[in-house]
Structure formats: C-alpha cells, structure tokens
Design a protein around this motif. Structure first.
Motif, short mmCIF file in Angstrom:
data_model
loop_
_atom_site.label_atom_id
_atom_site.label_comp_id
_atom_site.label_asym_id
_atom_site.label_seq_id
_atom_site.Cartn_x
_atom_site.Cartn_y
_atom_site.Cartn_z
N PRO A 142 -0.20 4.52 -1.39
CA PRO A 142 0.78 3.60 -0.83
C PRO A 142 0.74 3.60 0.69
O PRO A 142 0.29 4.56 1.32
CB PRO A 142 2.12 4.16 -1.34
N GLU A 143 1.24 2.51 1.28
CA GLU A 143 1.28 2.44 2.73
C GLU A 143 2.20 3.51 3.30
O GLU A 143 1.92 4.12 4.31
CB GLU A 143 1.75 1.04 3.16
N THR B 166 10.11 -7.04 7.02
CA THR B 166 8.78 -7.12 6.42
C THR B 166 8.57 -6.12 5.30
O THR B 166 7.45 -5.97 4.81
CB THR B 166 7.70 -6.89 7.48
N ALA B 167 9.63 -5.42 4.88
CA ALA B 167 9.47 -4.31 3.94
C ALA B 167 9.81 -4.70 2.51
O ALA B 167 10.67 -5.54 2.25
CB ALA B 167 10.33 -3.13 4.37
N VAL C 101 5.15 -10.43 -4.55
CA VAL C 101 6.19 -10.77 -3.59
C VAL C 101 5.81 -12.05 -2.88
O VAL C 101 4.65 -12.27 -2.51
CB VAL C 101 6.42 -9.60 -2.60
N GLU C 102 6.80 -12.90 -2.68
CA GLU C 102 6.62 -14.16 -1.95
C GLU C 102 6.41 -13.84 -0.47
O GLU C 102 7.09 -12.98 0.09
CB GLU C 102 7.89 -14.99 -2.15
N CYS C 103 5.48 -14.52 0.16
CA CYS C 103 5.21 -14.23 1.56
C CYS C 103 4.59 -15.43 2.26
O CYS C 103 4.15 -16.38 1.61
CB CYS C 103 4.29 -13.01 1.70
N ALA C 104 4.58 -15.39 3.57
CA ALA C 104 3.87 -16.39 4.36
C ALA C 104 2.38 -16.08 4.31
O ALA C 104 1.98 -14.94 4.08
CB ALA C 104 4.38 -16.39 5.80
N SER D 93 2.45 -9.75 6.96
CA SER D 93 2.08 -8.37 6.68
C SER D 93 3.27 -7.69 6.00
O SER D 93 4.35 -7.56 6.59
CB SER D 93 1.74 -7.63 7.98
N ILE D 94 3.09 -7.32 4.73
CA ILE D 94 4.17 -6.73 3.94
C ILE D 94 4.01 -5.22 3.92
O ILE D 94 2.94 -4.70 3.59
CB ILE D 94 4.17 -7.28 2.50
#
Length: 261
Positions: free
Chosen positions: A10-11, A26-27, A236-239, A243-244
């Motif tokens: 994991p990050e 962003t989390a 997860v929905e994102c642009a 950066s998630i």
C-alpha cells in the motif's frame, strides 16, 4: 502469468491508535475489519438504529445476523470518528438501488463489504467509491459465472490460461466488477449487467492499478488492495490526472475496541 491478486504494497499503512481519522481531499481510507460471527452482539446493539435491529432479525441464520450487527456498528463507529459524532447519532438513507449514504453529510462517501469473517470499508470525500473482497476458491461455479458475464472475446481469452490462473483471473475480474457496480450504486442490478472492464489489463499480473473511462466519460481508478490471500479491489471516481492517496488501517482482532454505551 502471475496470480492477479498477489499482495500489493500500500501507499501508506497505519494503525488506528496512531492516526487521527482526518481525510485529505485526495485520500481514500481503507479499513480492514475483522467481523467474527462469534462476537457478542449485545455489546454493539445499542449503537444501531431501530431499523437496523429489525433488519438483523430478518436473517435466518443467527451468525449472519451477528455479523451484520457487528459490521454496522463498526461502520457507525468509524464514520462517527470522521464526523465527530457518536455512532448511534448517524442517520442512514438509501438510494433506490439500496446503497446507503449519510443525507446530512453527503460529502463523506463510503463502501462496506465482507467475505467470511473479514470486512473491508472504504471512506473518502466528494467522490463515488466501491470495494469488494472475495476469498480464494469461494465460488465453485466460477466457470459458469465467467460464461454468463464475460463477452465472447474475453471468455476465449480466459480459456487460454492454465486452469488455476483462470480461477484467479476470474476472481480478480469479478471483484473489480462488483466494486465498480457498488461505486456506481448499481450493485442490485448486477444480474442485468454484463461485465465491461478492460479484460487484458485487469488480468495482467502486474496490474496494481488501472484507470478506465466508462461510456459517460467518467474516469475510474481500479486498485488492487488484496492481502493475505484475500482478493480485494478498490474502485474510486477521479479526474483523469488525479493522484489518489490510499491509506490502509488494520484493526485489532479484539472486537472490544467498539465504544460501549
């Protein structure tokens, strides 16, 4: 081909005792939750709403009812920690497809799933999110599932893999699909929807994350969050250029961390 659900690093990872439950824009926070069916339900029933207790009584198996109560109590406790509210003060509403949400704080979004005695909760802000988990070899009829859900081309590709890799690939692909439906609020429609994910990329052994667009142009991040032999996917929905940050929380196997009232 490497098994699609080998454990990924994991990050970030943390224990709840050391990290304040605050979400950055962003989390995504992931919470691994032990849900032992032997846990005393009496210790958590006071945290539940009347309709949740009534729903628990509809389960035919007492173990399933216990697991539901424990899962909802832990969900309430964690969400309450983000909002600074007692768990029993949270009020859930449901979409027409049965997805729960918090109408008074709609910015806080979440998805809860479980397999066996292990649950996984995703929490984030201002974006749709879904998670799904699957224990190895849980689905005996995985070939029938693949034939029913996959496109003809994807099914032929699956058939070119060795038998065990077919099972692993289909398990990973299935949790991606389920997490995506949960994020979109369409999980109750799964029988009517065919899987439409990038098959080749989803089944690549080194695919720790995938970015895809649906037919409406919305971008989704699909991340492999498997661990300890449990296949798990986060969607997860994102642009497109977002950066998630994924932060992992592991709770102790001791159920008594839940607050007593």
């Amino acid at each position: 081909m490497t098994a699609p659900y080998l454990n990924q690093t994991p990050e970030q990872s943390a224990t709840p005792a050391k990290v304040q439950t605050a979400l950055s824009p962003t989390a995504v926070h992931l919470w691994w939750l032990p849900l032992p069916r032997s846990a005393p339900v009496e210790a958590v029933e006071s945290l539940l709403s009347a309709d949740e207790r009534q729903q628990a009584r509809r389960f035919r198996r007492p173990a399933a009812a216990q697991q539901f109560c424990l899962g909802r109590a832990r969900l309430r406790t964690i969400l309450g920690s983000y909002l600074g509210l007692p768990p029993q003060h949270l009020r859930f509403a449901y979409t027409p497809n049965g997805k729960p949400y918090l109408p008074e704080t709609p910015h806080l979004t979440f998805s809860l799933t479980h397999t066996g005695d292990l649950g996984l909760l995703a929490v984030t802000c201002h974006r749709r999110v879904g998670v799904d988990v699957e224990a190895p070899h849980r689905r005996a009829n995985w070939r029938g599932l693949a034939r029913r859900c996959l496109s003809d081309a994807a099914y032929r590709t699956l058939g070119t893999l060795p038998d065990e890799e077919q099972r692993q690939a289909m398990t990973w692909y299935w949790v991606c699909h389920e997490a995506w439906l949960k994020a979109r609020g369409e999980a109750s429609l799964r029988r009517l929807l065919r899987i439409d994910l990038p098959w080749a990329r989803a089944c690549a052994g080194d695919a720790s994350h995938i970015t895809m667009q649906d037919v409406s142009g919305q971008t989704w991040l699909i991340r492999n969050v498997s661990r300890d032999g449990i296949c798990a996917a986060l969607v997860v929905e994102c642009a497109p250029d977002a950066s998630i940050e994924v932060v992992i929380f592991d709770w102790s196997l001791d159920w008594r961390w839940l607050p007593q009232t």
